[in-house]
Enzyme design. Sequence first.
Site, PDB file in Angstrom:
ATOM      1  N   ARG A  37       0.866  -1.186   0.000  1.00  0.00           N
ATOM      2  CA  ARG A  37       0.000   0.000   0.000  1.00  0.00           C
ATOM      3  C   ARG A  37       0.896   1.227   0.000  1.00  0.00           C
ATOM      4  O   ARG A  37       1.251   1.719  -1.048  1.00  0.00           O
ATOM      5  CB  ARG A  37      -0.962  -0.050   1.197  1.00  0.00           C
ATOM      6  CG  ARG A  37      -2.086   0.947   1.114  1.00  0.00           C
ATOM      7  CD  ARG A  37      -3.213   0.650   2.111  1.00  0.00           C
ATOM      8  NE  ARG A  37      -2.825   0.789   3.521  1.00  0.00           N
ATOM      9  CZ  ARG A  37      -3.671   0.603   4.534  1.00  0.00           C
ATOM     10  NH1 ARG A  37      -4.938   0.272   4.312  1.00  0.00           N
ATOM     11  NH2 ARG A  37      -3.274   0.726   5.784  1.00  0.00           N
ATOM     12  N   TYR A  64     -40.664  -2.839  -3.885  1.00  0.00           N
ATOM     13  CA  TYR A  64     -40.157  -2.683  -5.252  1.00  0.00           C
ATOM     14  C   TYR A  64     -39.748  -4.019  -5.863  1.00  0.00           C
ATOM     15  O   TYR A  64     -39.132  -4.855  -5.186  1.00  0.00           O
ATOM     16  CB  TYR A  64     -38.911  -1.781  -5.245  1.00  0.00           C
ATOM     17  CG  TYR A  64     -39.193  -0.327  -4.965  1.00  0.00           C
ATOM     18  CD1 TYR A  64     -40.107   0.392  -5.739  1.00  0.00           C
ATOM     19  CD2 TYR A  64     -38.534   0.322  -3.936  1.00  0.00           C
ATOM     20  CE1 TYR A  64     -40.339   1.734  -5.480  1.00  0.00           C
ATOM     21  CE2 TYR A  64     -38.769   1.661  -3.667  1.00  0.00           C
ATOM     22  CZ  TYR A  64     -39.673   2.361  -4.447  1.00  0.00           C
ATOM     23  OH  TYR A  64     -39.889   3.685  -4.189  1.00  0.00           O
ATOM     24  N   CYS A 113     -36.239  -0.234   0.868  1.00  0.00           N
ATOM     25  CA  CYS A 113     -36.360   1.018   0.112  1.00  0.00           C
ATOM     26  C   CYS A 113     -35.337   2.022   0.656  1.00  0.00           C
ATOM     27  O   CYS A 113     -34.601   1.734   1.606  1.00  0.00           O
ATOM     28  CB  CYS A 113     -37.759   1.602   0.258  1.00  0.00           C
ATOM     29  SG  CYS A 113     -39.074   0.425  -0.087  1.00  0.00           S
ATOM     30  N   MET A 114     -35.338   3.220   0.086  1.00  0.00           N
ATOM     31  CA  MET A 114     -34.357   4.215   0.520  1.00  0.00           C
ATOM     32  C   MET A 114     -34.571   4.614   1.985  1.00  0.00           C
ATOM     33  O   MET A 114     -33.611   4.771   2.732  1.00  0.00           O
ATOM     34  CB  MET A 114     -34.435   5.446  -0.385  1.00  0.00           C
ATOM     35  CG  MET A 114     -33.283   6.407  -0.201  1.00  0.00           C
ATOM     36  SD  MET A 114     -33.384   7.818  -1.305  1.00  0.00           S
ATOM     37  CE  MET A 114     -32.859   7.119  -2.854  1.00  0.00           C
ATOM     38  N   ASP A 115     -35.844   4.749   2.388  1.00  0.00           N
ATOM     39  CA  ASP A 115     -36.125   5.229   3.747  1.00  0.00           C
ATOM     40  C   ASP A 115     -37.066   4.331   4.551  1.00  0.00           C
ATOM     41  O   ASP A 115     -37.465   4.698   5.651  1.00  0.00           O
ATOM     42  CB  ASP A 115     -36.752   6.631   3.681  1.00  0.00           C
ATOM     43  CG  ASP A 115     -35.956   7.561   2.804  1.00  0.00           C
ATOM     44  OD1 ASP A 115     -34.948   8.084   3.277  1.00  0.00           O
ATOM     45  OD2 ASP A 115     -36.335   7.719   1.626  1.00  0.00           O
TER      46      ASP A 115
HETATM   47  C1  LIG Z   1      -6.925   0.803  10.061  1.00  0.00           C
HETATM   48  C2  LIG Z   1      -5.562   0.567  10.548  1.00  0.00           C
HETATM   49  C3  LIG Z   1      -5.337  -0.065  11.779  1.00  0.00           C
HETATM   50  C4  LIG Z   1      -6.444  -0.646  12.631  1.00  0.00           C
HETATM   51  O1  LIG Z   1      -6.998  -1.791  12.008  1.00  0.00           O
HETATM   52  P1  LIG Z   1      -8.016  -2.757  12.764  1.00  0.00           P
HETATM   53  O2  LIG Z   1      -7.836  -4.050  12.075  1.00  0.00           O
HETATM   54  O3  LIG Z   1      -9.379  -2.198  12.582  1.00  0.00           O
HETATM   55  O4  LIG Z   1      -7.589  -2.819  14.173  1.00  0.00           O
HETATM   56  C5  LIG Z   1      -4.034  -0.150  12.221  1.00  0.00           C
HETATM   57  N1  LIG Z   1      -3.011   0.332  11.480  1.00  0.00           N
HETATM   58  C6  LIG Z   1      -3.186   0.934  10.275  1.00  0.00           C
HETATM   59  C7  LIG Z   1      -2.010   1.434   9.518  1.00  0.00           C
HETATM   60  C8  LIG Z   1      -4.461   1.050   9.771  1.00  0.00           C
HETATM   61  O5  LIG Z   1      -4.640   1.625   8.575  1.00  0.00           O
END
Ligand SMILES: *Cc1c(COP(=O)(O)O)cnc(C)c1O
Length: 364
Positions: free
Chosen positions: A127, A256, A303-305
Amino acid sequence: MDVDLSALAHNYAAIKRHVGTASLMPILKADAYGHGLLACAQELESLGAEMFGVAFLEEAVSLRHYGIKTPILALGGVSGRQIARFLENNIDITASSKMKVELIDEMAGSLGARARIHLKIDTGMERIGTHHYSADALIETALAAKHCDIVGVFSHFACSETSDKTFTRLQLERFLETISLFEKRSVPMPMRHLANSGAILQHLDTHLDMVRPGLLLYGYSPTRALESVISLKRMMSVRSEVVFFKVVRQGAVVSYDSTWTATEDTRVVTIPAGYGDGYARQLSNVGHVLIGGERKPIVGNICMDQFMVDLGPDGEAYNGDEVVLLGQQGEESIDALELAERIGTDPRDVLLSLALRMPRRHKR
Ligand SMILES: *Cc1c(COP(=O)(O)O)cnc(C)c1O
């Protein structure tokens, strides 16, 4: 929607007991998983949380604006034009590459400030962060930076919730190998933080100096299989009420697209909530609600609401009767894990969707 802050305090204490000496960095991104960024931060600050984690600079600045003093790390990637605001607001920066460290150092130097940085190592999530196999240059650059304090070094797990532990072990190994450079250079080791909820529960050797719980804080283990490790309390509940009662005749179709047909004369009530409130449309003909302490099926498309619930031929409910969409009623309960399983998503997604539009009431 009700959000119980005493449950947050319970969960915080339970996680703390479980991890022993490691510090906690509560993760408050996405409006604290829908539970309210500021209210949760204030509660956790009063409980002595060591540091907060958010996704974006803007979330961190908003917490500072409301007087939160606890150190805050923005976990996401940083762009060059944000660095000055990080420094002005005393927010910890994720330094995800050598180039970012250089940018941060230069900006801190020109503003006469010191930057608090956390080095992000990519051990397999792909990431953000510098790949573990080329992180030496990142670390060396950070050590040489004149205006940066290396507060932390971290990585993130891709599969810590699954029963197959192989990839998490590999990520941990890669991380420890990478950061051994600090020892080789005989410089102090920054705070090492790695564990998200899944790792906190089932990979104790990943706790290191600090853990980063998100979902656990809000009262959920990531999977049913991990539920027995720590006893947690759900924070969020969603209640509505019956607004209409009718008898639907055998053969009539409901809502719907006519996806549900009454096989006998039956009693049906209408509930004033829908996918516009983040109550997933995929729960149509699949989900349940609680009325009078019993589970009752949703019939027809949501539905939406509004949506409809079948009470059965002898079922009873009156206008104004409480309907639980999420939470406990009598002996029965419906939680975000159940809803997530039914529609094939993650409990975090369920909590967040519900929180997007519903008015929230915090209580203790
Ligand atoms: C979201 C996140 C967490 C927490 O994740 P959980 O599994 O919900 O505990 C920890 N570190 C980073 C970098 C995250 O993006």
